[in-house]
Scaffold this motif. Structure first.
Motif, PDB file in Angstrom:
ATOM      1  N   PRO A 167      51.633 -56.344   8.756  1.00 45.47           N
ATOM      2  CA  PRO A 167      51.410 -57.249   7.621  1.00 45.47           C
ATOM      3  C   PRO A 167      51.967 -56.738   6.297  1.00 45.47           C
ATOM      4  O   PRO A 167      52.131 -57.539   5.359  1.00 45.47           O
ATOM      5  N   ASN A 168      52.254 -55.456   6.183  1.00 46.36           N
ATOM      6  CA  ASN A 168      52.782 -54.921   4.929  1.00 46.36           C
ATOM      7  C   ASN A 168      54.295 -55.053   4.817  1.00 46.36           C
ATOM      8  O   ASN A 168      54.864 -54.772   3.756  1.00 46.36           O
ATOM      9  N   ALA A 169      54.955 -55.436   5.881  1.00 45.50           N
ATOM     10  CA  ALA A 169      56.409 -55.592   5.835  1.00 45.50           C
ATOM     11  C   ALA A 169      56.786 -56.840   5.051  1.00 45.50           C
ATOM     12  O   ALA A 169      56.176 -57.896   5.211  1.00 45.50           O
ATOM     13  N   ARG A 170      57.796 -56.719   4.196  1.00 39.49           N
ATOM     14  CA  ARG A 170      58.318 -57.881   3.479  1.00 39.49           C
ATOM     15  C   ARG A 170      59.332 -58.588   4.354  1.00 39.49           C
ATOM     16  O   ARG A 170      60.070 -57.957   5.116  1.00 39.49           O
ATOM     17  N   VAL A 171      59.390 -59.926   4.218  1.00 39.27           N
ATOM     18  CA  VAL A 171      60.266 -60.743   5.046  1.00 39.27           C
ATOM     19  C   VAL A 171      61.130 -61.627   4.157  1.00 39.27           C
ATOM     20  O   VAL A 171      60.609 -62.332   3.278  1.00 39.27           O
ATOM     21  N   SER A 172      62.431 -61.575   4.374  1.00 41.90           N
ATOM     22  CA  SER A 172      63.341 -62.490   3.671  1.00 41.90           C
ATOM     23  C   SER A 172      64.153 -63.271   4.698  1.00 41.90           C
ATOM     24  O   SER A 172      64.413 -62.791   5.809  1.00 41.90           O
ATOM     25  N   VAL A 173      64.559 -64.489   4.318  1.00 38.50           N
ATOM     26  CA  VAL A 173      65.326 -65.341   5.229  1.00 38.50           C
ATOM     27  C   VAL A 173      66.462 -66.020   4.468  1.00 38.50           C
ATOM     28  O   VAL A 173      66.385 -66.226   3.253  1.00 38.50           O
ATOM     29  N   GLU A 174      67.502 -66.379   5.224  1.00 36.77           N
ATOM     30  CA  GLU A 174      68.604 -67.165   4.688  1.00 36.77           C
ATOM     31  C   GLU A 174      68.435 -68.620   5.118  1.00 36.77           C
ATOM     32  O   GLU A 174      68.256 -68.903   6.300  1.00 36.77           O
ATOM     33  N   VAL A 175      68.460 -69.497   4.152  1.00 35.12           N
ATOM     34  CA  VAL A 175      68.412 -70.939   4.423  1.00 35.12           C
ATOM     35  C   VAL A 175      69.777 -71.466   4.020  1.00 35.12           C
ATOM     36  O   VAL A 175      70.028 -71.755   2.856  1.00 35.12           O
ATOM     37  N   GLU A 176      70.659 -71.575   4.999  1.00 34.26           N
ATOM     38  CA  GLU A 176      72.066 -71.773   4.656  1.00 34.26           C
ATOM     39  C   GLU A 176      72.681 -73.034   5.233  1.00 34.26           C
ATOM     40  O   GLU A 176      73.252 -73.840   4.504  1.00 34.26           O
TER      41      GLU A 176
END
Length: 259
Positions: A167-176
């Motif tokens: 739960p402490n991991a940060r998550v980023s995503v590409e919406v492309e």
């Protein structure tokens, strides 16, 4: 800090021609270039360049999770040699029954400056189960996971696994990619979202700022939203503190936008 990028790795073959060939036309290329491509590998390449003068024991740890052909294949060996040691490929998924990597064949027209791209990828996509095993192996040392929005149904499962077990991991995503189902659902689950101009226009936004401000109401977990807008630069928005920033695109004198 440890950054793990999850996405496809391509081998690009670029043919430079005087003009784009017509159907059934024979045309001689003036040059051929081969290079490694793919959104996540390119992101790691930039991070690698930014930290190349930093000692290895002080720079961020960079990992790539991607599907590659057989470990012994020429393509896999070339990709590993291009990245290591600053980008680790220890957790890539190798498809031993395949020899060809995901590939793009690009015709670059000198008369217009445009590029025409034909892609091929016969490698089976990563599964949630495969990612889960890798995430367990990486453990809590992986502090940031960045996902290419390529297979949203798989990616959403991977994000849910991280939320439950790390739960402490940060998550980023590409919406492309415009019109790709499931990208909005990925944005809802992410801490950081990167939007493309094409996706924003497809969804009715007329500017990067409008996209970010309206998307902030649909992304309750996000602390940072970013949107690129081609020749008009890029915008970023921190919705929790209402902080907006615009960065102009780099341009040389008398430059001409091709695409």
């Amino acid at each position: 800090m440890s950054v793990v990028a999850v996405g496809s790795c391509y081998v690009d073959t670029i043919l430079t021609t005087l003009h784009y060939p017509g159907e059934d036309e024979k045309l001689r290329a003036s040059s051929v270039t081969r290079r490694r491509g793919g959104n996540c590998p390119n992101t790691l390449e930039v991070l690698q360049q930014l930290t190349q003068h930093t000692p290895l024991n002080q720079s961020p740890k960079l990992d790539l999770i991607t599907v590659l052909p057989a470990r012994s294949s020429v393509a896999s060996e070339q990709i590993r040699s291009a990245f290591e040691p600053r980008v680790r490929l220890d957790h890539c998924i190798y498809r031993d029954q395949f020899a060809e990597p995901a590939s793009s064949y690009i015709i670059k027209s000198q008369s217009t400056g445009s590029r025409t791209i034909v892609s091929y990828n016969g490698l089976p996509e990563m599964s949630v189960e495969e990612f889960s095993r890798i995430a367990d192996d990486l453990g809590p040392r992986a502090t940031w996971f960045h996902f290419e929005g390529r297979a949203p149904d798989v990616t959403i499962g991977c994000i849910h696994y991280l939320r439950e077990h790390f739960p402490n991991a940060r998550v980023s995503v590409e919406v492309e990619k415009p019109g790709r189902d499931g990208l909005q659902e990925l944005a809802v689950e992410a801490d950081v979202v990167f939007y493309s101009k094409g996706w924003a226009l497809h969804n009715g936004y007329i500017s990067a700022e409008e996209c970010l401000r309206k998307q902030s109401s649909q992304t309750p977990k996000a602390s940072l939203l970013c949107c690129t807008w081609g020749q008009d630069g890029a915008d970023a928005f921190e919705p929790k503190v209402d902080n907006f920033a615009h960065v102009a695109a780099y341009a040389e004198e008398n430059f001409r936008v091709v695409e």
